[in-house]
Design a protein around this motif. Structure first.
Motif, PDB file in Angstrom:
ATOM      1  N   SER A   1       0.764  -1.461   0.035  1.00  0.00           N
ATOM      2  CA  SER A   1      -0.224   0.029   0.089  1.00  0.00           C
ATOM      3  C   SER A   1       0.998   1.477   0.544  1.00  0.00           C
ATOM      4  O   SER A   1       2.045   1.528   0.607  1.00  0.00           O
ATOM      5  N   LEU A   2       0.717   1.942  -0.241  1.00  0.00           N
ATOM      6  CA  LEU A   2       1.338   3.540  -0.213  1.00  0.00           C
ATOM      7  C   LEU A   2       1.573   4.159   1.107  1.00  0.00           C
ATOM      8  O   LEU A   2       2.705   4.741   0.719  1.00  0.00           O
ATOM      9  N   VAL A   3       0.537   3.777   1.480  1.00  0.00           N
ATOM     10  CA  VAL A   3       1.065   5.098   2.836  1.00  0.00           C
ATOM     11  C   VAL A   3       1.262   4.044   3.927  1.00  0.00           C
ATOM     12  O   VAL A   3       1.527   4.519   4.938  1.00  0.00           O
ATOM     13  N   SER A   4       1.156   3.134   3.696  1.00  0.00           N
ATOM     14  CA  SER A   4       1.890   2.004   4.549  1.00  0.00           C
ATOM     15  C   SER A   4       3.724   1.609   5.220  1.00  0.00           C
ATOM     16  O   SER A   4       4.619   1.323   4.914  1.00  0.00           O
ATOM     17  N   VAL A   5       4.623   2.732   3.919  1.00  0.00           N
ATOM     18  CA  VAL A   5       5.921   2.932   3.361  1.00  0.00           C
ATOM     19  C   VAL A   5       6.144   3.785   4.796  1.00  0.00           C
ATOM     20  O   VAL A   5       7.264   3.414   4.818  1.00  0.00           O
ATOM     21  N   PHE A   6       5.005   4.530   5.039  1.00  0.00           N
ATOM     22  CA  PHE A   6       5.577   6.048   5.746  1.00  0.00           C
ATOM     23  C   PHE A   6       4.676   5.677   6.822  1.00  0.00           C
ATOM     24  O   PHE A   6       3.398   5.267   6.345  1.00  0.00           O
ATOM     25  N   VAL A   7       4.654   6.184   7.847  1.00  0.00           N
ATOM     26  CA  VAL A   7       3.741   6.243   9.510  1.00  0.00           C
ATOM     27  C   VAL A   7       3.123   7.725   9.311  1.00  0.00           C
ATOM     28  O   VAL A   7       4.071   8.411   9.071  1.00  0.00           O
ATOM     29  N   MET A   8       2.065   7.954   9.649  1.00  0.00           N
ATOM     30  CA  MET A   8       0.565   9.212   8.831  1.00  0.00           C
ATOM     31  C   MET A   8       1.246   9.757  10.345  1.00  0.00           C
ATOM     32  O   MET A   8       1.737   9.327  11.624  1.00  0.00           O
ATOM     33  N   SER A   9       1.198  11.001   9.239  1.00  0.00           N
ATOM     34  CA  SER A   9       1.731  11.790  11.228  1.00  0.00           C
ATOM     35  C   SER A   9       0.330  12.350  12.288  1.00  0.00           C
ATOM     36  O   SER A   9      -0.594  11.593  11.468  1.00  0.00           O
ATOM     37  N   LEU A  24     -10.723  12.768   0.848  1.00  0.00           N
ATOM     38  CA  LEU A  24     -10.032  13.439  -0.071  1.00  0.00           C
ATOM     39  C   LEU A  24      -9.040  12.503  -0.044  1.00  0.00           C
ATOM     40  O   LEU A  24      -7.829  12.321  -0.849  1.00  0.00           O
ATOM     41  N   PHE A  25      -7.968  12.538   1.219  1.00  0.00           N
ATOM     42  CA  PHE A  25      -6.758  12.040   1.604  1.00  0.00           C
ATOM     43  C   PHE A  25      -6.839  10.585   0.480  1.00  0.00           C
ATOM     44  O   PHE A  25      -5.852  10.372   0.433  1.00  0.00           O
ATOM     45  N   ARG A  26      -7.960  10.248   0.799  1.00  0.00           N
ATOM     46  CA  ARG A  26      -8.189   8.147   0.242  1.00  0.00           C
ATOM     47  C   ARG A  26      -7.944   8.485  -1.616  1.00  0.00           C
ATOM     48  O   ARG A  26      -7.210   7.865  -2.060  1.00  0.00           O
ATOM     49  N   CYS A  27      -8.361   9.637  -1.862  1.00  0.00           N
ATOM     50  CA  CYS A  27      -8.916  10.363  -3.589  1.00  0.00           C
ATOM     51  C   CYS A  27      -7.337  10.241  -3.622  1.00  0.00           C
ATOM     52  O   CYS A  27      -6.668  10.478  -5.008  1.00  0.00           O
ATOM     53  N   MET A  28      -6.510  11.281  -3.228  1.00  0.00           N
ATOM     54  CA  MET A  28      -4.862  11.657  -3.056  1.00  0.00           C
ATOM     55  C   MET A  28      -4.297  10.573  -3.001  1.00  0.00           C
ATOM     56  O   MET A  28      -3.321  10.723  -4.306  1.00  0.00           O
ATOM     57  N   LYS A  29      -4.525   9.736  -2.651  1.00  0.00           N
ATOM     58  CA  LYS A  29      -3.798   8.600  -2.036  1.00  0.00           C
ATOM     59  C   LYS A  29      -3.506   7.408  -3.786  1.00  0.00           C
ATOM     60  O   LYS A  29      -2.473   7.376  -4.492  1.00  0.00           O
ATOM     61  N   LYS A  30      -4.868   7.401  -3.868  1.00  0.00           N
ATOM     62  CA  LYS A  30      -4.985   6.403  -4.929  1.00  0.00           C
ATOM     63  C   LYS A  30      -3.797   7.423  -6.443  1.00  0.00           C
ATOM     64  O   LYS A  30      -3.816   6.599  -7.073  1.00  0.00           O
ATOM     65  N   LEU A  31      -4.498   8.443  -6.288  1.00  0.00           N
ATOM     66  CA  LEU A  31      -4.325   8.963  -7.516  1.00  0.00           C
ATOM     67  C   LEU A  31      -2.952   9.275  -7.482  1.00  0.00           C
ATOM     68  O   LEU A  31      -2.262   9.111  -8.993  1.00  0.00           O
ATOM     69  N   TYR A  32      -2.245   9.811  -6.607  1.00  0.00           N
ATOM     70  CA  TYR A  32      -0.456   9.505  -6.536  1.00  0.00           C
ATOM     71  C   TYR A  32      -0.360   8.165  -7.060  1.00  0.00           C
ATOM     72  O   TYR A  32       0.605   8.353  -7.769  1.00  0.00           O
ATOM     73  N   SER A  33      -0.743   7.391  -6.182  1.00  0.00           N
ATOM     74  CA  SER A  33      -0.587   5.539  -6.746  1.00  0.00           C
ATOM     75  C   SER A  33      -0.414   5.608  -8.357  1.00  0.00           C
ATOM     76  O   SER A  33       0.709   5.203  -9.033  1.00  0.00           O
ATOM     77  N   PRO A 132       7.370  12.406  -0.306  1.00  0.00           N
ATOM     78  CA  PRO A 132       8.637  11.300  -0.508  1.00  0.00           C
ATOM     79  C   PRO A 132       7.915   9.980  -0.432  1.00  0.00           C
ATOM     80  O   PRO A 132       8.515   9.101  -1.507  1.00  0.00           O
ATOM     81  N   ILE A 133       6.623   9.486  -0.086  1.00  0.00           N
ATOM     82  CA  ILE A 133       5.988   8.359  -0.689  1.00  0.00           C
ATOM     83  C   ILE A 133       6.162   8.381  -1.795  1.00  0.00           C
ATOM     84  O   ILE A 133       6.636   6.713  -2.805  1.00  0.00           O
ATOM     85  N   THR A 134       5.678   8.755  -3.139  1.00  0.00           N
ATOM     86  CA  THR A 134       5.853   9.158  -4.351  1.00  0.00           C
ATOM     87  C   THR A 134       7.470   9.102  -4.660  1.00  0.00           C
ATOM     88  O   THR A 134       7.972   8.021  -6.131  1.00  0.00           O
ATOM     89  N   ASN A 135       8.352   9.595  -4.525  1.00  0.00           N
ATOM     90  CA  ASN A 135       9.730   9.829  -4.377  1.00  0.00           C
ATOM     91  C   ASN A 135      10.293   8.114  -4.189  1.00  0.00           C
ATOM     92  O   ASN A 135      11.036   8.113  -4.877  1.00  0.00           O
ATOM     93  N   ASN A 136       9.651   7.295  -3.487  1.00  0.00           N
ATOM     94  CA  ASN A 136      10.550   6.788  -2.873  1.00  0.00           C
ATOM     95  C   ASN A 136      10.074   5.576  -3.718  1.00  0.00           C
ATOM     96  O   ASN A 136      10.312   4.855  -4.776  1.00  0.00           O
ATOM     97  N   MET A 137       8.862   6.085  -4.691  1.00  0.00           N
ATOM     98  CA  MET A 137       8.119   4.863  -5.433  1.00  0.00           C
ATOM     99  C   MET A 137       8.698   4.869  -6.959  1.00  0.00           C
ATOM    100  O   MET A 137       9.008   4.201  -7.529  1.00  0.00           O
ATOM    101  N   ARG A 138       8.952   5.929  -7.223  1.00  0.00           N
ATOM    102  CA  ARG A 138       9.066   6.981  -8.442  1.00  0.00           C
ATOM    103  C   ARG A 138      10.739   5.641  -8.320  1.00  0.00           C
ATOM    104  O   ARG A 138      11.676   5.505  -9.420  1.00  0.00           O
TER     105      ARG A 138
END
Length: 146
Positions: A1-9, A24-33, A132-138
């Motif tokens: 999962s996209l968010v599981s890589v980093f601990v949520m602040s 909105l958070f879930r939508c953005m999470k899916k969009l970034y992924s 940082p999550i998307t940078n890690n994925m990239r």
């Protein structure tokens, strides 16, 4: 999962206690992924590289020795792999567009419910969280292209 890589602040956790912001958070999470996946597939096409998953699905070996037939099949499968990549890229583009539209719709809903500045601040917090999550994925995707 996209968010599981980093601990949520704690700040993001607090914001997401609001169901509208959570949408909105879930939508953005899916969009970034989706955007990361789409970018990777496009880079593969540009680099003329077939992703491993597609490549693995298009393997065929004759049970007997016939070089001409093997060559023809290999050429056909290479075209199939390339076309498959094109279809997947188109699907990612369509899905990304749909999720982006959903995100903008959700932002409009939030702006109608809450102060626009507060909504903008939350969007900024979410974007800062996902960078940082998307940078890690990239980076992980980039390693696959080398």
């Amino acid at each position: 999962s996209l968010v599981s890589v980093f601990v949520m602040s704690e700040n993001i956790k607090q914001i997401c206690t609001n169901p509208e912001y959570q949408k909105l958070f879930r939508c953005m999470k899916k969009l970034y992924s989706l955007q990361c996946q789409s970018d990777f597939m496009k880079k593969c096409r540009t680099a003329n590289v077939i992703p491993q998953g597609i490549n693995d699905q298009c393997q065929f070996t004759l049970s007997y020795d016939n070089h001409d037939l093997s060559s023809q099949i290999s050429t056909l499968l290479q075209a199939t792999k390339s076309r498959t990549l094109d279809l997947i890229i188109t699907d990612y583009e369509n899905r990304t567009k749909a999720w982006r539209n959903s995100m903008y719709t959700q932002i409009d809903v939030l702006r109608n419910l809450y102060n626009s500045t507060d909504v903008d601040n939350v969007i900024t917090d979410f974007n800062v969280y996902f960078v940082p999550i998307t940078n890690n994925m990239r980076q992980n995707h980039h390693k696959k292209l080398i």
